[in-house]
Each structure stands twice: as structure tokens, then as C-alpha cells.
Design a protein around this motif. Structure first.
Motif, mmCIF file in Angstrom:
data_model
loop_
_atom_site.group_PDB
_atom_site.id
_atom_site.type_symbol
_atom_site.label_atom_id
_atom_site.label_comp_id
_atom_site.label_asym_id
_atom_site.label_seq_id
_atom_site.Cartn_x
_atom_site.Cartn_y
_atom_site.Cartn_z
ATOM 1 N N MET A 1 -7.363 73.034 53.252
ATOM 2 C CA MET A 1 -7.564 74.057 54.243
ATOM 3 C C MET A 1 -8.071 73.416 55.531
ATOM 4 O O MET A 1 -8.896 72.526 55.512
ATOM 5 N N ARG A 2 -7.593 73.889 56.663
ATOM 6 C CA ARG A 2 -8.016 73.375 57.962
ATOM 7 C C ARG A 2 -9.225 74.141 58.455
ATOM 8 O O ARG A 2 -9.557 75.210 57.945
ATOM 9 N N LEU A 3 -9.897 73.573 59.456
ATOM 10 C CA LEU A 3 -11.105 74.195 59.986
ATOM 11 C C LEU A 3 -10.846 75.608 60.501
ATOM 12 O O LEU A 3 -11.611 76.520 60.200
ATOM 13 N N ASP A 4 -9.777 75.786 61.273
ATOM 14 C CA ASP A 4 -9.519 77.112 61.841
ATOM 15 C C ASP A 4 -9.191 78.134 60.756
ATOM 16 O O ASP A 4 -9.615 79.291 60.829
ATOM 17 N N GLN A 5 -8.475 77.711 59.719
ATOM 18 C CA GLN A 5 -8.186 78.608 58.602
ATOM 19 C C GLN A 5 -9.464 78.968 57.857
ATOM 20 O O GLN A 5 -9.658 80.117 57.436
ATOM 21 N N CYS A 6 -10.317 77.993 57.701
ATOM 22 C CA CYS A 6 -11.582 78.200 57.005
ATOM 23 C C CYS A 6 -12.475 79.161 57.795
ATOM 24 O O CYS A 6 -13.123 80.034 57.210
ATOM 25 N N GLU A 7 -12.495 79.030 59.117
ATOM 26 C CA GLU A 7 -13.290 79.928 59.955
ATOM 27 C C GLU A 7 -12.819 81.374 59.809
ATOM 28 O O GLU A 7 -13.636 82.292 59.712
ATOM 29 N N VAL A 8 -11.493 81.575 59.780
ATOM 30 C CA VAL A 8 -10.937 82.917 59.622
ATOM 31 C C VAL A 8 -11.306 83.481 58.254
ATOM 32 O O VAL A 8 -11.713 84.640 58.128
ATOM 33 N N ALA A 9 -11.168 82.651 57.215
ATOM 34 C CA ALA A 9 -11.494 83.091 55.858
ATOM 35 C C ALA A 9 -12.970 83.462 55.741
ATOM 36 O O ALA A 9 -13.323 84.451 55.091
ATOM 37 N N ILE A 10 -13.833 82.698 56.376
ATOM 38 C CA ILE A 10 -15.271 82.983 56.352
ATOM 39 C C ILE A 10 -15.559 84.316 57.027
ATOM 40 O O ILE A 10 -16.313 85.140 56.510
ATOM 41 N N LYS A 11 -14.943 84.525 58.177
ATOM 42 C CA LYS A 11 -15.158 85.778 58.906
ATOM 43 C C LYS A 11 -14.704 86.987 58.084
ATOM 44 O O LYS A 11 -15.404 87.993 57.997
ATOM 45 N N GLU A 12 -13.533 86.865 57.457
ATOM 46 C CA GLU A 12 -13.017 87.960 56.634
ATOM 47 C C GLU A 12 -13.913 88.218 55.423
ATOM 48 O O GLU A 12 -14.222 89.362 55.093
ATOM 49 N N LYS A 13 -14.333 87.140 54.753
ATOM 50 C CA LYS A 13 -15.188 87.285 53.560
ATOM 51 C C LYS A 13 -16.544 87.860 53.941
ATOM 52 O O LYS A 13 -17.113 88.670 53.212
ATOM 53 N N LYS A 14 -17.062 87.461 55.084
ATOM 54 C CA LYS A 14 -18.349 87.989 55.544
ATOM 55 C C LYS A 14 -18.242 89.496 55.785
ATOM 56 O O LYS A 14 -19.119 90.262 55.352
ATOM 57 N N ASN A 15 -17.176 89.928 56.451
ATOM 58 C CA ASN A 15 -16.971 91.360 56.701
ATOM 59 C C ASN A 15 -16.816 92.125 55.389
ATOM 60 O O ASN A 15 -17.350 93.230 55.230
ATOM 61 N N GLU A 16 -16.090 91.519 54.445
ATOM 62 C CA GLU A 16 -15.909 92.152 53.130
ATOM 63 C C GLU A 16 -17.251 92.296 52.417
ATOM 64 O O GLU A 16 -17.551 93.350 51.841
ATOM 65 N N ILE A 18 -20.266 92.427 53.747
ATOM 66 C CA ILE A 18 -21.088 93.435 54.432
ATOM 67 C C ILE A 18 -20.661 94.833 54.009
ATOM 68 O O ILE A 18 -21.497 95.691 53.715
ATOM 69 N N GLN A 19 -19.346 95.049 53.984
ATOM 70 C CA GLN A 19 -18.832 96.358 53.590
ATOM 71 C C GLN A 19 -19.224 96.704 52.149
ATOM 72 O O GLN A 19 -19.664 97.818 51.861
ATOM 73 N N LEU A 20 -19.066 95.731 51.246
ATOM 74 C CA LEU A 20 -19.454 95.957 49.855
ATOM 75 C C LEU A 20 -20.947 96.233 49.734
ATOM 76 O O LEU A 20 -21.369 97.116 48.990
ATOM 77 N N GLY A 21 -21.753 95.472 50.451
ATOM 78 C CA GLY A 21 -23.196 95.657 50.402
ATOM 79 C C GLY A 21 -23.623 97.021 50.897
ATOM 80 O O GLY A 21 -24.547 97.636 50.361
ATOM 81 N N MET A 22 -22.934 97.511 51.926
ATOM 82 C CA MET A 22 -23.291 98.811 52.487
ATOM 83 C C MET A 22 -22.823 99.967 51.603
ATOM 84 O O MET A 22 -23.479 100.999 51.551
ATOM 85 N N THR A 23 -21.693 99.777 50.921
ATOM 86 C CA THR A 23 -21.164 100.886 50.119
ATOM 87 C C THR A 23 -21.645 100.859 48.675
ATOM 88 O O THR A 23 -21.941 101.900 48.098
ATOM 89 N N GLU A 30 -19.871 93.145 42.375
ATOM 90 C CA GLU A 30 -18.818 92.805 43.345
ATOM 91 C C GLU A 30 -19.409 92.174 44.601
ATOM 92 O O GLU A 30 -18.862 91.216 45.141
ATOM 93 N N THR A 31 -20.537 92.719 45.056
ATOM 94 C CA THR A 31 -21.199 92.174 46.248
ATOM 95 C C THR A 31 -21.694 90.763 45.976
ATOM 96 O O THR A 31 -21.509 89.858 46.805
ATOM 97 N N ILE A 32 -22.286 90.563 44.822
ATOM 98 C CA ILE A 32 -22.792 89.230 44.459
ATOM 99 C C ILE A 32 -21.644 88.242 44.326
ATOM 100 O O ILE A 32 -21.725 87.111 44.816
ATOM 101 N N SER A 33 -20.552 88.657 43.699
ATOM 102 C CA SER A 33 -19.384 87.793 43.545
ATOM 103 C C SER A 33 -18.800 87.426 44.911
ATOM 104 O O SER A 33 -18.439 86.271 45.161
ATOM 105 N N CYS A 34 -18.737 88.410 45.795
ATOM 106 C CA CYS A 34 -18.227 88.165 47.151
ATOM 107 C C CYS A 34 -19.143 87.195 47.895
ATOM 108 O O CYS A 34 -18.687 86.312 48.616
ATOM 109 N N SER A 35 -20.449 87.344 47.710
ATOM 110 C CA SER A 35 -21.417 86.440 48.335
ATOM 111 C C SER A 35 -21.233 85.006 47.832
ATOM 112 O O SER A 35 -21.313 84.048 48.610
ATOM 113 N N GLN A 36 -20.962 84.859 46.543
ATOM 114 C CA GLN A 36 -20.736 83.525 45.983
ATOM 115 C C GLN A 36 -19.448 82.909 46.525
ATOM 116 O O GLN A 36 -19.389 81.707 46.793
ATOM 117 N N GLU A 37 -18.418 83.740 46.717
ATOM 118 C CA GLU A 37 -17.174 83.249 47.307
ATOM 119 C C GLU A 37 -17.404 82.807 48.756
ATOM 120 O O GLU A 37 -16.862 81.798 49.194
#
Length: 86
Positions: A1-16, A18-23, A30-37
């Protein structure tokens, strides 16, 4: 994986996560698993940064130049009358 791809994946996973944590709550599996990812993605990103292909070598001359330019600015900002005291 390249740096720019990794940055996008991090941003998407972070948003996911946050959404899981709030809901579903922070203690939800699921929130804990997402945090580990997200942790894995962040570790991958740090590995890529430390890789010699992606990291910029430290140039101490840049630091020296920056320090000299700050000193020159300070000297030039001193009022002219302070150079000549009678």
C-alpha cells in the motif's frame, strides 16, 4: 500500500469508527474491532513513513539556515539608534 492510499484508508476507517461509536457505543464489539483495524492502518502508515523510500533524510543545514535567518531578522529589526550610543 502507498502512503496516499493508506491516508485515505485511515480517514475512512476513522469516520467509520466515529460513526459506530456514536450509534452503538464505545464498548460495542464492532466499534472495538474497527478501532483495532484503525490501529493496524496507523502502524502500516508509520512503517511506510520510516521506510527509506518515503522518508526525507534529515538535513541539518535546513535547521542551521532557519536559525541564521531568524537571527538576521532580529538584528535587522533593532532600531538604528541602538548601534551608536555616545
Amino acid at each position: 500500500m502507498r502512503l496516499d492510499q493508506c491516508e485515505v484508508a485511515i480517514k475512512e476507517k476513522k469516520n467509520e469508527m466515529i460513526q459506530l461509536g456514536m450509534t452503538k457505543g464505545l464498548q460495542n464489539e464492532e466499534t472495538i474491532s474497527c478501532s483495532q483495524e484503525l490501529d493496524k492502518l496507523l502502524n502500516d502508515y508509520n512503517r511506510l513513513l520510516s521506510d527509506s523510500k518515503h522518508s526525507k533524510p534529515i538535513d541539518h543545514n535546513d535547521d542551521y539556515f532557519f536559525m541564521l535567518s531568524k537571527l538576521a531578522y532580529k538584528l535587522l529589526s533593532i532600531p538604528y539608534k541602538y548601534f551608536f550610543t555616545y
